[in-house]
Write a protein that holds these residues in place. Structure first.
Motif, PDB file in Angstrom:
ATOM      1  N   TYR A   1       0.855  -1.181   0.000  1.00 39.03           N
ATOM      2  CA  TYR A   1       0.000   0.000   0.000  1.00 39.03           C
ATOM      3  C   TYR A   1       0.893   1.233   0.000  1.00 39.03           C
ATOM      4  CZ  TYR A   1      -4.108  -2.850   1.196  1.00 39.03           C
ATOM      5  OH  TYR A   1      -5.132  -3.765   1.184  1.00 39.03           O
ATOM      6  N   ASP A   2       0.321   2.409  -0.157  1.00 37.51           N
ATOM      7  CA  ASP A   2       1.107   3.646  -0.054  1.00 37.51           C
ATOM      8  C   ASP A   2       1.454   3.855   1.417  1.00 37.51           C
ATOM      9  OD1 ASP A   2       1.035   4.169  -2.758  1.00 37.51           O
ATOM     10  OD2 ASP A   2      -0.870   5.236  -2.626  1.00 37.51           O
ATOM     11  N   ILE A   3       2.661   3.459   1.782  1.00 31.01           N
ATOM     12  CA  ILE A   3       3.071   3.495   3.184  1.00 31.01           C
ATOM     13  C   ILE A   3       4.322   4.345   3.348  1.00 31.01           C
ATOM     14  CG2 ILE A   3       2.045   1.279   3.828  1.00 31.01           C
ATOM     15  CD1 ILE A   3       4.736  -0.047   3.316  1.00 31.01           C
ATOM     16  N   SER A   4       4.657   4.638   4.607  1.00 31.50           N
ATOM     17  CA  SER A   4       5.812   5.490   4.883  1.00 31.50           C
ATOM     18  C   SER A   4       7.114   4.731   4.652  1.00 31.50           C
ATOM     19  CB  SER A   4       5.767   5.980   6.335  1.00 31.50           C
ATOM     20  OG  SER A   4       5.952   4.879   7.217  1.00 31.50           O
ATOM     21  N   GLU A   5       8.213   5.479   4.617  1.00 31.06           N
ATOM     22  CA  GLU A   5       9.536   4.877   4.411  1.00 31.06           C
ATOM     23  C   GLU A   5       9.906   3.952   5.569  1.00 31.06           C
ATOM     24  OE1 GLU A   5      14.100   6.445   3.814  1.00 31.06           O
ATOM     25  OE2 GLU A   5      12.463   7.712   3.060  1.00 31.06           O
ATOM     26  N   ASP A   6       9.525   4.358   6.793  1.00 33.30           N
ATOM     27  CA  ASP A   6       9.826   3.532   7.971  1.00 33.30           C
ATOM     28  C   ASP A   6       9.087   2.199   7.911  1.00 33.30           C
ATOM     29  OD1 ASP A   6      11.506   5.437   8.993  1.00 33.30           O
ATOM     30  OD2 ASP A   6      10.001   6.346  10.306  1.00 33.30           O
ATOM     31  N   GLN A   7       7.824   2.241   7.488  1.00 34.77           N
ATOM     32  CA  GLN A   7       7.035   1.005   7.357  1.00 34.77           C
ATOM     33  C   GLN A   7       7.615   0.087   6.278  1.00 34.77           C
ATOM     34  OE1 GLN A   7       3.258   3.168   6.796  1.00 34.77           O
ATOM     35  NE2 GLN A   7       2.377   1.875   8.430  1.00 34.77           N
TER      36      GLN A   7
ATOM     37  N   ASN B   1       0.404   7.835 -11.189  1.00 31.00           N
ATOM     38  CA  ASN B   1       0.910   6.455 -11.194  1.00 31.00           C
ATOM     39  C   ASN B   1       0.069   5.578 -10.260  1.00 31.00           C
ATOM     40  OD1 ASN B   1       2.375   4.074 -11.084  1.00 31.00           O
ATOM     41  ND2 ASN B   1       4.365   5.091 -11.020  1.00 31.00           N
ATOM     42  N   ILE B   2      -0.647   4.621 -10.841  1.00 33.58           N
ATOM     43  CA  ILE B   2      -1.518   3.749 -10.043  1.00 33.58           C
ATOM     44  C   ILE B   2      -0.845   2.425  -9.675  1.00 33.58           C
ATOM     45  CG2 ILE B   2      -3.624   4.700 -11.075  1.00 33.58           C
ATOM     46  CD1 ILE B   2      -3.746   2.100 -12.786  1.00 33.58           C
ATOM     47  N   PHE B   3       0.381   2.216 -10.177  1.00 30.72           N
ATOM     48  CA  PHE B   3       1.057   0.951  -9.947  1.00 30.72           C
ATOM     49  C   PHE B   3       1.722   0.932  -8.563  1.00 30.72           C
ATOM     50  CE2 PHE B   3       0.983   1.707 -14.520  1.00 30.72           C
ATOM     51  CZ  PHE B   3       0.284   0.566 -14.930  1.00 30.72           C
ATOM     52  N   PRO B   4       1.490  -0.110  -7.790  1.00 26.44           N
ATOM     53  CA  PRO B   4       2.023  -0.139  -6.421  1.00 26.44           C
ATOM     54  C   PRO B   4       3.508  -0.478  -6.377  1.00 26.44           C
ATOM     55  CG  PRO B   4       0.839  -2.172  -6.870  1.00 26.44           C
ATOM     56  CD  PRO B   4       0.669  -1.308  -8.088  1.00 26.44           C
ATOM     57  N   ALA B   5       4.169   0.017  -5.333  1.00 25.58           N
ATOM     58  CA  ALA B   5       5.552  -0.405  -5.081  1.00 25.58           C
ATOM     59  C   ALA B   5       5.519  -1.846  -4.568  1.00 25.58           C
ATOM     60  CB  ALA B   5       6.185   0.516  -4.047  1.00 25.58           C
ATOM     61  N   SER B   6       6.648  -2.499  -4.648  1.00 31.03           N
ATOM     62  CA  SER B   6       6.676  -3.906  -4.213  1.00 31.03           C
ATOM     63  C   SER B   6       8.080  -4.334  -3.825  1.00 31.03           C
ATOM     64  CB  SER B   6       6.156  -4.809  -5.333  1.00 31.03           C
ATOM     65  OG  SER B   6       7.024  -4.755  -6.454  1.00 31.03           O
TER      66      SER B   6
ATOM     67  N   PRO C   1      -5.398  -4.029  12.127  1.00 28.66           N
ATOM     68  CA  PRO C   1      -6.602  -3.456  11.501  1.00 28.66           C
ATOM     69  C   PRO C   1      -6.304  -3.062  10.056  1.00 28.66           C
ATOM     70  CG  PRO C   1      -5.634  -1.913  13.074  1.00 28.66           C
ATOM     71  CD  PRO C   1      -4.896  -3.205  13.237  1.00 28.66           C
ATOM     72  N   ASP C   2      -7.339  -2.979   9.239  1.00 28.23           N
ATOM     73  CA  ASP C   2      -7.152  -2.688   7.806  1.00 28.23           C
ATOM     74  C   ASP C   2      -6.385  -1.400   7.560  1.00 28.23           C
ATOM     75  OD1 ASP C   2      -8.455  -4.986   7.231  1.00 28.23           O
ATOM     76  OD2 ASP C   2     -10.382  -4.055   6.754  1.00 28.23           O
ATOM     77  N   THR C   3      -6.560  -0.433   8.411  1.00 30.17           N
ATOM     78  CA  THR C   3      -5.913   0.879   8.219  1.00 30.17           C
ATOM     79  C   THR C   3      -4.403   0.826   8.444  1.00 30.17           C
ATOM     80  OG1 THR C   3      -6.481   1.398  10.510  1.00 30.17           O
ATOM     81  CG2 THR C   3      -7.970   2.231   8.784  1.00 30.17           C
ATOM     82  N   GLU C   4      -3.933  -0.226   9.137  1.00 31.50           N
ATOM     83  CA  GLU C   4      -2.501  -0.324   9.446  1.00 31.50           C
ATOM     84  C   GLU C   4      -1.780  -1.378   8.601  1.00 31.50           C
ATOM     85  OE1 GLU C   4      -1.832  -0.867  13.601  1.00 31.50           O
ATOM     86  OE2 GLU C   4      -3.187   0.754  14.181  1.00 31.50           O
ATOM     87  N   LYS C   5      -2.502  -2.045   7.743  1.00 29.36           N
ATOM     88  CA  LYS C   5      -1.886  -3.080   6.921  1.00 29.36           C
ATOM     89  C   LYS C   5      -0.977  -2.466   5.851  1.00 29.36           C
ATOM     90  CE  LYS C   5      -5.205  -6.758   7.673  1.00 29.36           C
ATOM     91  NZ  LYS C   5      -6.173  -7.692   7.101  1.00 29.36           N
ATOM     92  N   VAL C   6       0.144  -3.111   5.587  1.00 30.54           N
ATOM     93  CA  VAL C   6       1.119  -2.579   4.623  1.00 30.54           C
ATOM     94  C   VAL C   6       1.181  -3.427   3.347  1.00 30.54           C
ATOM     95  CG1 VAL C   6       2.520  -1.548   6.444  1.00 30.54           C
ATOM     96  CG2 VAL C   6       3.048  -3.846   5.651  1.00 30.54           C
ATOM     97  N   ILE C   7       0.776  -4.686   3.446  1.00 28.78           N
ATOM     98  CA  ILE C   7       0.846  -5.589   2.284  1.00 28.78           C
ATOM     99  C   ILE C   7      -0.488  -5.615   1.558  1.00 28.78           C
ATOM    100  CG2 ILE C   7       1.221  -7.968   1.515  1.00 28.78           C
ATOM    101  CD1 ILE C   7       3.017  -8.367   3.977  1.00 28.78           C
ATOM    102  N   LYS C   8      -0.440  -5.217   0.292  1.00 28.04           N
ATOM    103  CA  LYS C   8      -1.652  -5.186  -0.532  1.00 28.04           C
ATOM    104  C   LYS C   8      -1.961  -6.561  -1.128  1.00 28.04           C
ATOM    105  CE  LYS C   8      -3.683  -2.221  -4.104  1.00 28.04           C
ATOM    106  NZ  LYS C   8      -3.411  -1.064  -4.996  1.00 28.04           N
ATOM    107  N   LYS C   9      -0.939  -7.209  -1.637  1.00 28.74           N
ATOM    108  CA  LYS C   9      -1.118  -8.512  -2.291  1.00 28.74           C
ATOM    109  C   LYS C   9       0.231  -9.206  -2.401  1.00 28.74           C
ATOM    110  CE  LYS C   9      -1.893  -8.600  -6.750  1.00 28.74           C
ATOM    111  NZ  LYS C   9      -2.519  -8.468  -8.096  1.00 28.74           N
ATOM    112  N   ILE C  10       0.194 -10.556  -2.378  1.00 27.28           N
ATOM    113  CA  ILE C  10       1.412 -11.358  -2.563  1.00 27.28           C
ATOM    114  C   ILE C  10       1.177 -12.290  -3.737  1.00 27.28           C
ATOM    115  CG2 ILE C  10       3.003 -13.033  -1.533  1.00 27.28           C
ATOM    116  CD1 ILE C  10       2.085 -12.058   1.219  1.00 27.28           C
ATOM    117  N   THR C  11       2.082 -12.263  -4.691  1.00 28.07           N
ATOM    118  CA  THR C  11       1.939 -13.153  -5.853  1.00 28.07           C
ATOM    119  C   THR C  11       3.196 -14.004  -6.009  1.00 28.07           C
ATOM    120  OG1 THR C  11       2.894 -11.564  -7.419  1.00 28.07           O
ATOM    121  CG2 THR C  11       0.499 -11.486  -7.087  1.00 28.07           C
TER     122      THR C  11
END
Length: 305
Positions: A66-72, A119-124, A150-160
């Motif tokens: 997800y769009d998360i901070s550098e620390d996360q 840019n809609i493409f997520p970092a990974s 909780p959903d608001t604190e999750k950092v992983i969007k998807k794993i492939t």
């Protein structure tokens, strides 16, 4: 004196080979063919193992963020690096993801020009493994990072990951290893049978001579060794012939494969020289071992005087 005895035993063993030219030739041809069959499965196994290593360095798991901070982002990276079985962890930014897609579109990359500003493409994180068999285990470990959050604190969007490809390769590699093992056992049994029967012809023709030698005090070892040497010579010649034929055939096949779909897929086959040392060792051990064992078995009956 010892030198003379060794010379005599070697000389007798070599003479035995040439005395029974037809049976010796038949043994060498049949044993060469059986060893050649084993060699085919051997080189297939070596290439499967090599391809597995190539894929281990390329295939793996991609963890979209997800769009998360550098620390996360850094915290997740540290967590992944500490998982057992991880080889490399490479960060792919949103810009990198967009540029990668553009390179795939090549001449039609203008279709993606609108995404430069939005840019809609997520970092990974692109994760490669030291052992493909740990793919599901590592994937599950990464998935646990967001567990109970909780959903608001999750950092992983998807794993492939390429689960199907990896599973197929693992099953193929295991299947080839089992087949190679079975072929090796069959090869040993057939070769021992062939050599023991060949040596029996020589022994039977000289049975009276062997009986006389026993009565005048010759040891079993002194009588047995010329026939053991004969079996070893047959095994070595068969091994060398098999390596020669296998090397020529394999080189022709790999040269043809260089211009086929295999090379376009980025799969590199081993050269025959890459396998030569191990192949020679395996074949020499098999040839000498089977030759000696087959000869010893054929001698049992005639040494019981």
């Amino acid at each position: 004196m010892r030198y003379n005895v060794i010379t005599y035993l070697l000389g007798e063993g070599i003479r035995n080979v040439f005395k029974n030219k037809k049976s010796t030739s038949a043994s060498i041809i049949i044993m060469s063919l059986t060893m050649l069959i084993f060699g085919v499965f051997f080189v297939i196994t070596q290439n499967i193992n090599s391809i597995m290593k190539q894929i281990e360095s390329e295939q793996g798991i991609e963890v979209f963020l997800y769009d998360i901070s550098e620390d996360q982002t850094k915290a997740l990276e540290d967590y992944i690096r500490n998982i057992d079985g991880i080889n490399t962890v490479e960060y792919k930014s949103k810009e990198d993801a967009l540029n990668q897609l553009k390179s795939q579109f090549k001449d039609r990359e203008d279709l993606l020009s609108g995404y430069d500003e939005n840019n809609i493409f997520p970092a990974s994180y692109v994760v490669t493994l030291t052992d493909l068999t740990k793919n599901n285990e590592v994937k599950q470990k990464i998935d646990e990072y967001d567990k109970d959050k909780p959903d608001t604190e999750k950092v992983i969007k998807k794993i492939t990951s390429s689960d199907e490809t990896i599973t197929t390769l693992i099953n193929l590699a295991n299947g080839i290893r089992i087949i190679t093992g079975v072929i090796l056992v069959i090869l040993i049994i057939i070769s021992i049978f062939i050599i023991s029967n060949t040596i029996k012809l020589t022994v039977h023709a000289r049975r009276k001579e062997i009986s006389i030698m026993k009565y005048v005090g010759a040891t079993d070892s002194f009588i047995r060794w010329p026939f053991v040497i004969e079996g070893i010579i047959i095994g070595i010649v068969a091994a060398l012939l098999s390596i020669l034929v296998l090397g020529i055939a394999y080189s022709l096949i790999t040269n043809a494969a260089a211009n086929s779909i295999i090379s376009t897929m980025g799969i590199k086959l081993l050269s025959f020289t890459d396998m030569t040392t191990l192949l020679v060792i395996v074949y020499m051990v098999l040839g000498i071992g089977i030759g000696a064992l087959g000869s010893s078995i054929s001698m049992r009956k005639y040494l019981q005087v």
